[in-house]
Scaffold this active site. Structure first.
Site, short mmCIF file in Angstrom:
data_model
loop_
_atom_site.label_atom_id
_atom_site.label_comp_id
_atom_site.label_asym_id
_atom_site.label_seq_id
_atom_site.Cartn_x
_atom_site.Cartn_y
_atom_site.Cartn_z
N PHE A 82 14.39 -1.83 9.92
CA PHE A 82 14.46 -2.76 8.81
C PHE A 82 15.79 -3.00 8.33
O PHE A 82 16.29 -2.08 8.00
CB PHE A 82 13.24 -2.47 7.54
N ASP A 111 22.82 2.34 9.08
CA ASP A 111 22.32 1.48 8.11
C ASP A 111 22.08 2.64 6.72
O ASP A 111 20.96 3.40 6.91
CB ASP A 111 21.39 0.59 8.21
N LYS A 150 21.98 -1.08 -2.16
CA LYS A 150 20.94 -0.41 -3.09
C LYS A 150 21.66 0.30 -4.24
O LYS A 150 22.08 -0.07 -5.34
CB LYS A 150 19.97 0.39 -2.30
N1 PXG Z 1 18.69 -1.95 5.25
C1 PXG Z 1 17.66 -0.92 4.89
C2 PXG Z 1 17.66 0.37 5.52
C3 PXG Z 1 16.88 -1.42 3.72
O1 PXG Z 1 15.95 -0.41 3.47
C4 PXG Z 1 17.90 -3.47 3.77
C5 PXG Z 1 18.75 -3.25 4.80
C6 PXG Z 1 18.20 -4.85 3.20
O2 PXG Z 1 18.73 -4.76 1.94
P1 PXG Z 1 18.61 -6.01 0.83
O3 PXG Z 1 19.33 -5.76 -0.35
O4 PXG Z 1 19.16 -7.18 1.50
O5 PXG Z 1 17.21 -6.16 0.37
C7 PXG Z 1 16.88 -2.57 3.29
C8 PXG Z 1 16.12 -3.01 2.21
C9 PXG Z 1 12.17 -6.16 0.50
C10 PXG Z 1 12.48 -4.97 0.84
O6 PXG Z 1 11.39 -6.92 -0.21
C11 PXG Z 1 13.72 -4.36 1.26
C12 PXG Z 1 13.96 -3.03 1.52
C13 PXG Z 1 12.68 -2.25 1.24
C14 PXG Z 1 11.54 -2.73 0.64
C15 PXG Z 1 11.44 -3.85 0.68
O7 PXG Z 1 12.79 -7.11 1.24
N2 PXG Z 1 14.76 -2.41 2.04
#
Ligand code: PXG
Length: 403
Positions: free
Chosen positions: A144, A229, A258
């Site tokens: 992810f 990441d 984050k």
């Molecule tokens: N890399 C990792 C490992 C993540 O957990 C992202 C990239 C993307 O970050 P942004 O700021 O673009 O969301 C994440 C995000 C969701 C959601 O609702 C996102 C995450 C975890 C749970 C839900 O999109 N992690």
């Protein structure tokens, strides 16, 4: 402005006008302080999700909020057409923290991932000598990395990319944690490996010990850029500053987000040495809000809090205690309790959603990941007493379910 004050009204208006791209637990949060949040009726909950690690410092950390307010009284957004006096100091902090020469700020995690991929593709053509448009990036099953079309192009989970094609080519999926699969996937056109040191959304999956180190070694031998990441795992979440530190791996590109925003604003970044970052010349990449002084000020403050409050060490210690306590729960539905620092999951034989709903009724907010894992990622500032309070409720939910 119409002020709506009841949970019932909020749920109904959101249901009516809000797109249905989420299925939140039926709780409305209108106040937060530290690990605690409150609904409009004044019911208190412990936030054990921390906005997927964005809230490492807890809600409204006083120092970070003061910085936010002070900076709001100075200047907030400038664009990158001009310098601002907060970006420089933040780049210095992140460069030194990650041991890299340069820092490129963006806003969201997905944008930082895209930035790393752009850097790697340019590096592939301009430095490694890969033929035009042939660069390949290796990624892992269960990954992810965000929601943009390119990022979901290489998702192995249909729910993230079904019917969003045509997809961006140039990505190769391998099994997470399988060093042989990585070795076999490498070709002369491989430019980079993009990897989460622990897969958060994939279900709190920790790769076999030694994998990250070996993967990094393979990248070195084959002149491949190792992109970590650390958006969800960085800044103390796993009990080390970065999850890669667990194996002494220093990635070529750190992807950060984050918690960098102190639980207040979105801000992300990549860090890398000049040999990679110099592929970006003026005009080749950017963002209106990336590196804005408000977000940078908050991020500086957040990084100070991380150090001043020794949150990395605290996370390691609290995480050990918390996992040990959870491991004491004797319940046939539990497959495994696992975690590093305060990135913790309980894998169940059954779906986790109803457990999260029951936890909510007892005042604990958590979220299932990958259907059958309950995720616990409390703010790193959680005290022993607060964790004990939570453990007590978690035990109760498992006891009640067993009956
Ligand atoms: N890399 C990792 C490992 C993540 O957990 C992202 C990239 C993307 O970050 P942004 O700021 O673009 O969301 C994440 C995000 C969701 C959601 O609702 C996102 C995450 C975890 C749970 C839900 O999109 N992690």
């Amino acid at each position: 402005m119409i002020i709506i004050t009841s949970t019932k009204e909020i749920l109904s208006i959101t249901e009516q006008y809000g797109a249905r791209n989420y299925l939140p637990l039926p709780v409305v949060l209108s106040k937060g302080e530290g690990v605690w949040v409150e609904d409009p009726e004044g019911n208190r909950y412990m936030d054990m999700l921390s906005a997927y690690s964005a809230m490492n410092f807890g809600h409204r950390h006083p120092k970070i909020i003061k910085t936010l307010k002070d900076q709001a009284d100075m200047i907030t957004v400038t664009s990158r057409a001009f310098h601002n006096d907060r970006l420089g100091p933040l780049t210095e902090i992140l460069a030194k923290m990650t041991g890299k020469e340069k820092v490129l700020p963006m806003n969201t995690g997905a944008e930082a991932v895209e930035t790393a991929l752009k850097a790697v593709r340019r590096w592939a053509y301009r430095k490694k000598g890969i033929p035009a448009n042939k660069a390949e990036v290796i990624v892992c099953n269960g990954n992810f990395h965000g929601r943009t079309i390119t990022v979901v192009s290489f998702s192995s989970d249909e729910s993230y990319n079904k019917d969003y094609g045509p997809f961006t080519p140039g990505f190769k999926l391998i099994e997470y944690g399988n060093i042989d699969a990585l070795r076999e996937a490498i070709t002369p056109n491989t430019a980079g490996l993009l990897i989460e040191p622990i897969q958060g959304e994939g279900g709190i999956i920790i790769p076999p010990e030694g994998f990250l180190k070996e993967a990094y070694q393979l990248c070195r031998e084959n002149n491949i850029i190792f992109m970590a990441d650390e958006i969800q795992t960085g800044f103390g979440r796993t009990g080390k500053q970065f999850a890669c530190d667990w194996e002494g791996v220093k990635p070529d590109i750190y992807i950060l987000g984050k918690a960098l925003g102190g639980g207040v604003l979105p801000i992300s970044a990549i860090t890398a040495d000049d040999s990679i970052m110099d592929v970006f010349e003026p005009g080749s990449h950017g963002s209106t809000f990336g590196g804005n002084p408000l977000a940078c000020a908050v991020a500086i403050s957040a990084m100070e809090v991380l150090e001043e409050e020794k949150l990395v060490e605290k996370s390691l210690e609290s995480g050990k205690y918390f996992v040990d306590e959870l491991k004491k729960i004797d319940n046939p539905q539990i497959v495994e309790v696992r975690g590093k620092g305060l990135l913790v999951g309980i894998e169940l034989k059954v779906k986790a959603r109803s457990y999260c709903e029951d936890l909510m009724k007892l005042g604990i907010l958590s979220k299932e990941t990958h259907d059958n894992v309950i995720r616990f990622t409390p703010p790193l500032v959680a005290t022993r007493e607060e964790l004990d309070w939570a453990v007590d409720k978690i035990k109760k939910v498992f006891a009640d379910k067993a009956n």
